[in-house]
Design an enzyme around this catalytic site. Structure first.
Site: not given
Length: 348
Positions: A94-95
């Site tokens: 993810c980020w």
């Protein structure tokens, strides 16, 4: 259980697949090439949670967010993961490598699959891309193919690639042919990739190249459409030997009309783009070009654009930025045999 990080660049390992669980908007801007997108929060949901976090409380945001994540993971389980076998082994990110990726990883591990989560998430990957592009382009030798607009540089490079030569096609990566009229039309006016995704694709291609072999490249500007070349690559291109391709004007006009039929079919779009040249050439010249469009005098228009705009601009840029051509090759046409003969004359 599989370790989250088996090497410095885990995305270069062989996984069943790489899963980007960020929103579709984050994924569109940039991602690890080849990664699929299975958002655990989509664009609207992510914005909603952010608003709740700021306006109500972090606790409420986490509670509602957990519900949305659970619903989305359930959907992915019943669709994307339904036919996965016991040996399925994905890499998830993810980020920042936080809650979104670990939420999906936790469920998949409970099922029994071996799952790796990218430590630091997309930011780790993006930092890696930036670091690599500072130094990797300098580790190759390049030959720069130069020549006026319409001399067949792209066709020659494509044929080189078919013959097994090492080619870096920057215009293809940038989805742009590097000029005022150069936006790629093949994908129905698809926009260029973001700067970040272009750099991801460029790095991927460079990593597949053999450092013992010369890379053939076209004499691009440092900017292709709205995409900028990494400084390290641009500096190395300017220092590299150039080979000039020359073609009679009439043949160039013929070839360009074949390459850009969409402007003949959509003259309104062509006029819109030509409008940007008004500050350089004035209202009278622009009106003349428009009249040739209306009268379908396409050869006359293309020839004048080459003489008035493209050729002078290209020559100024070439003289200012690149090394003098060490070899010039004159083509009579762009037929298949001519291109093959030309490639045979190039340094190996």
């Amino acid at each position: 259980m599989r370790s989250p990080l088996l090497r410095k660049e885990p995305w270069l390992e062989i996984y069943s697949e790489i899963i980007d669980v960020r929103s579709e908007g984050e994924y569109a801007e940039d991602r690890i090439p080849g990664a699929i997108n299975l958002p655990v929060l989509n664009n609207k949901e992510r914005a909603k949670i952010g608003t709740i976090y700021k306006q109500i409380s972090p606790f409420e945001a986490r509670k509602i967010g957990a519900s949305l994540v659970a619903q989305n993971i359930a959907h992915h389980l019943s669709s994307h993961f339904a036919d996965k076998k016991e040996d399925y082994c994905p890499l998830i990110y993810c980020w920042r490598g936080g809650q979104r990726s670990h939420s999906l990883a936790l469920v998949l591990r409970q099922i029994g699959w071996q799952v790796a989560v990218l430590d630091g998430g997309y930011q780790t990957y993006r930092n890696y891309v930036c670091e690599q592009l500072e130094t990797l382009p300098q580790q190759f030798n390049y030959n720069v193919l130069c020549g006026l607009t319409g001399t067949g540089k792209t066709q020659i490079l494509q044929r080189m690639l078919q013959q097994g030569m090492q080619v870096l096609d920057l215009e293809k990566l940038a989805q742009h042919r590097g000029s005022l009229l150069g936006q790629a039309w093949e994908n129905k006016l698809a926009s260029q990739p973001s700067q970040k995704y272009f750099e991801s694709l460029l790095l991927q291609q460079l990593q597949q190249c053999d450092r013992q072999k010369t890379i053939w490249i076209e004499s691009e500007s440092h900017k292709i459409g709205r995409i900028y070349l990494p400084q390290g690559l641009w500096e190395k291109m300017k220092q590299s030997p150039c080979i000039e391709i020359r073609l009679p004007l009439e043949e160039r006009v013929t070839g360009l009309l074949q390459q850009y039929p969409h402007f003949i079919e959509h003259p309104d779009i062509l006029k819109e783009k030509l409008q940007r040249l008004k500050p350089c050439y004035g209202k009278e010249k622009l009106q003349q070009w428009f009249e040739w469009c209306d009268r379908q005098q396409w050869r006359r228009l293309v020839e004048d654009l080459l003489r008035q705009h493209y050729d002078p601009a290209y020559q100024r840029s070439l003289n200012r930025l690149f090394q003098p051509a060490g070899q010039a090759i004159d083509l009579q046409d762009l037929e298949e045999q001519t291109i093959n003969d030309t490639i045979a004359m190039l340094p190996k």
